[in-house]
Design an enzyme around this catalytic site. Structure first.
Site, PDB file in Angstrom:
ATOM      1  N   ARG A  30       0.761  -1.191  -0.051  1.00 45.65           N
ATOM      2  CA  ARG A  30       0.069   0.236   0.097  1.00 45.65           C
ATOM      3  C   ARG A  30       1.062   1.342   0.064  1.00 45.65           C
ATOM      4  NH1 ARG A  30      -5.056  -1.551   4.021  1.00 45.65           N
ATOM      5  NH2 ARG A  30      -6.398  -2.284   2.302  1.00 45.65           N
ATOM      6  N   GLY A  44     -12.518  -4.333   1.467  1.00 42.32           N
ATOM      7  CA  GLY A  44     -13.948  -4.104   1.451  1.00 42.32           C
ATOM      8  C   GLY A  44     -14.163  -3.059   0.672  1.00 42.32           C
ATOM      9  N   LYS A  72     -16.185 -16.800   4.015  1.00 37.18           N
ATOM     10  CA  LYS A  72     -17.466 -16.585   4.567  1.00 37.18           C
ATOM     11  C   LYS A  72     -18.378 -16.388   3.351  1.00 37.18           C
ATOM     12  CE  LYS A  72     -17.852 -15.256   9.087  1.00 37.18           C
ATOM     13  NZ  LYS A  72     -18.417 -14.167   9.992  1.00 37.18           N
ATOM     14  N   GLY A  89      -7.745  -8.548   0.733  1.00 38.46           N
ATOM     15  CA  GLY A  89      -6.597  -8.438   1.265  1.00 38.46           C
ATOM     16  C   GLY A  89      -5.645  -9.712   1.352  1.00 38.46           C
TER      17      GLY A  89
END
Ligand code: 3PG
Length: 408
Positions: free
Chosen positions: A39, A386, A201, A361
């Protein structure tokens, strides 16, 4: 067509003080050092451009999720790493607002970089507090605000939302690149478009699965998410990680897929693994065992997709023209269970004719570790977690929407 927001290329920034929001929320090792500086590297084009324009660059970011001031989450190591990459000094101030900040920025010369402390040490940041944003703008002395923290633009915080009420606000080059690459791949991809979705998930990714049912030509479901789909079909998975309570969601995904394709059997559209790699313990030494779907033992855990399923994914990726990959195919932190992710990475890296967009990520971390070329082997490795998911799902991102519209 250009980006729909103004950017640092469309406003006159020469010689001005500019407040830049980066996303320097980098992973840290146990000893507090930076585990991966992707990043930080991704923010360099914007900083180089501003320095070329003779700007006084003031950078703000968050790091982690501190509750108040937490010296383990200071941005000082980030400022030091940034200085290494820039090859010139970076000033650091251990506050975000107040006299110390005002004085330090006043004293900084033009064509300089100053990094301020972690925004989340201040409650006003996450509260999107207009008073905090006003102080941030005033104490920095900035004439413009530049949003370049793509990873955080899905949050409505003071440094992504309220600040845009205080200063003329434009996009940095990273934000522009991330946004245009991802939206283009969702709206007008070169086809066939293959989506490879993994991770733990189903519930975290419902909206993007729904979005891909609409836009993708094929969707591969892998990782622990595939366990949940398989279990829903009655496959016995021993001690594998399976998410409870999402049966209705999976049914709804199949209803949407059948409607789109106009047929009952959609298994070639929503592709599940046909074999698995299992282990008995979550350790790096655990050996990999290949099993058919009906051979998973009561004590086994599915930790990767099996070799036949990996061949399926490789074939689909080779035939695709665009691959969007979000979520590792197995427990990629353990080499024995990283076969699926590594074969997909290799396929994309050796097929430069396939546009490859890697996000999330864990997935970005995996390919950056895997790739000796620091991510260059792929068309685009996203810095967003996200934020990327929300953008792919077609949601509006507060940190982007609030920027000045491009002149038409
Ligand atoms: C991220 O790492 O996804 C961004 O930096 C946002 O961090 P957050 O989830 O703590 O808001």
């Amino acid at each position: 067509m250009g980006f729909f927001k103004q950017t640092i290329n469309t406003v006159p920034l020469e010689g001005k003080t500019v407040l830049v929001r980066a996303d320097y929320n980098v992973p840290l090792k146990d000893d507090g050092t930076i585990a991966d500086d992707f990043r930080i590297r991704a923010s360099l084009p914007t900083i180089h451009k501003l320095l070329k324009d003779g700007c006084k660059v003031v950078i703000i970011s968050h790091l982690g999720r501190p509750e108040g001031r937490d010296k383990k989450l200071t941005l000082l190591p980030v400022a030091q790493r940034l200085a290494q990459w820039l090859g010139e000094p970076v000033r650091f101030v251990d506050e975000v607002v107040g006299d110390k900040v005002k004085m330090a920025i006043k004293r900084a010369p033009k064509r300089s970089v100053t990094v301020l402390e972690n925004l989340r040490f201040y409650p006003g940041e996450e509260a999107n507090d207009p008073v905090f944003a006003k102080q941030l703008a005033a104490d920095s002395g900035a004439r413009y605000f530049v949003q370049d923290g793509f990873g955080v633009v899905h949050r409505a915080h003071a440094s992504t939302s309220a600040i845009t009420q205080e200063l003329p606000s434009v996009a940095g080059l990273l934000l522009e690149r991330e946004y245009t690459t991802i939206t283009h791949a969702m709206k007008a991809p070169k086809r066939p478009l293959l989506a490879v979705l993994g991770g733990a998930k189903v519930s975290d990714k419902i909206e993007i699965i729904e979005a891909f049912v609409r836009v993708a030509d094929t969707i591969v479901i892998s990782g622990a998410m595939a366990n949940t789909f398989l279990a829903h079909r009655g496959v016995k998975l021993g001690k594998s990680k399976v998410e409870e309570g999402v049966g209705d969601t999976i049914d709804a995904i199949y209803v949407a897929a059948r409607k789109k394709l106009g047929r009952e059997d959609v298994d070639d559209f929503l592709v599940l693994p046909r074999d698995l790699a299992v282990g008995g313990a979550l350790t790096a030494e655990e050996p990999r065992r290949e099993v058919a779907l009906n051979e998973v033992g009561v004590d086994d855990m599915a930790l990767d997709i099996g070799d036949k399923s990996i061949d399926d994914v490789v074939k689909l990726a080779t035939e695709a023209r665009t691959v969007i990959w979000n979520g590792t195919l197995g427990m990629a932190e353990y080499p024995n269970f990283a076969h699926g992710s590594a074969r997909l990475a290799l396929t994309l890296a050796t097929h430069p004719d396939v546009t490859s967009i890697v996000g999330g990520g864990d997935t970005s971390d995996f390919v950056l570790n895997w790739d000796a070329r620091g991510g260059e082997s792929f068309s685009h490795v996203s810095t967003g977690g996200g934020a990327g998911l929300e953008l792919m799902a077609g949601k509006k991102l507060p940190g982007v929407e609030s920027l000045l519209d491009a002149r038409r």
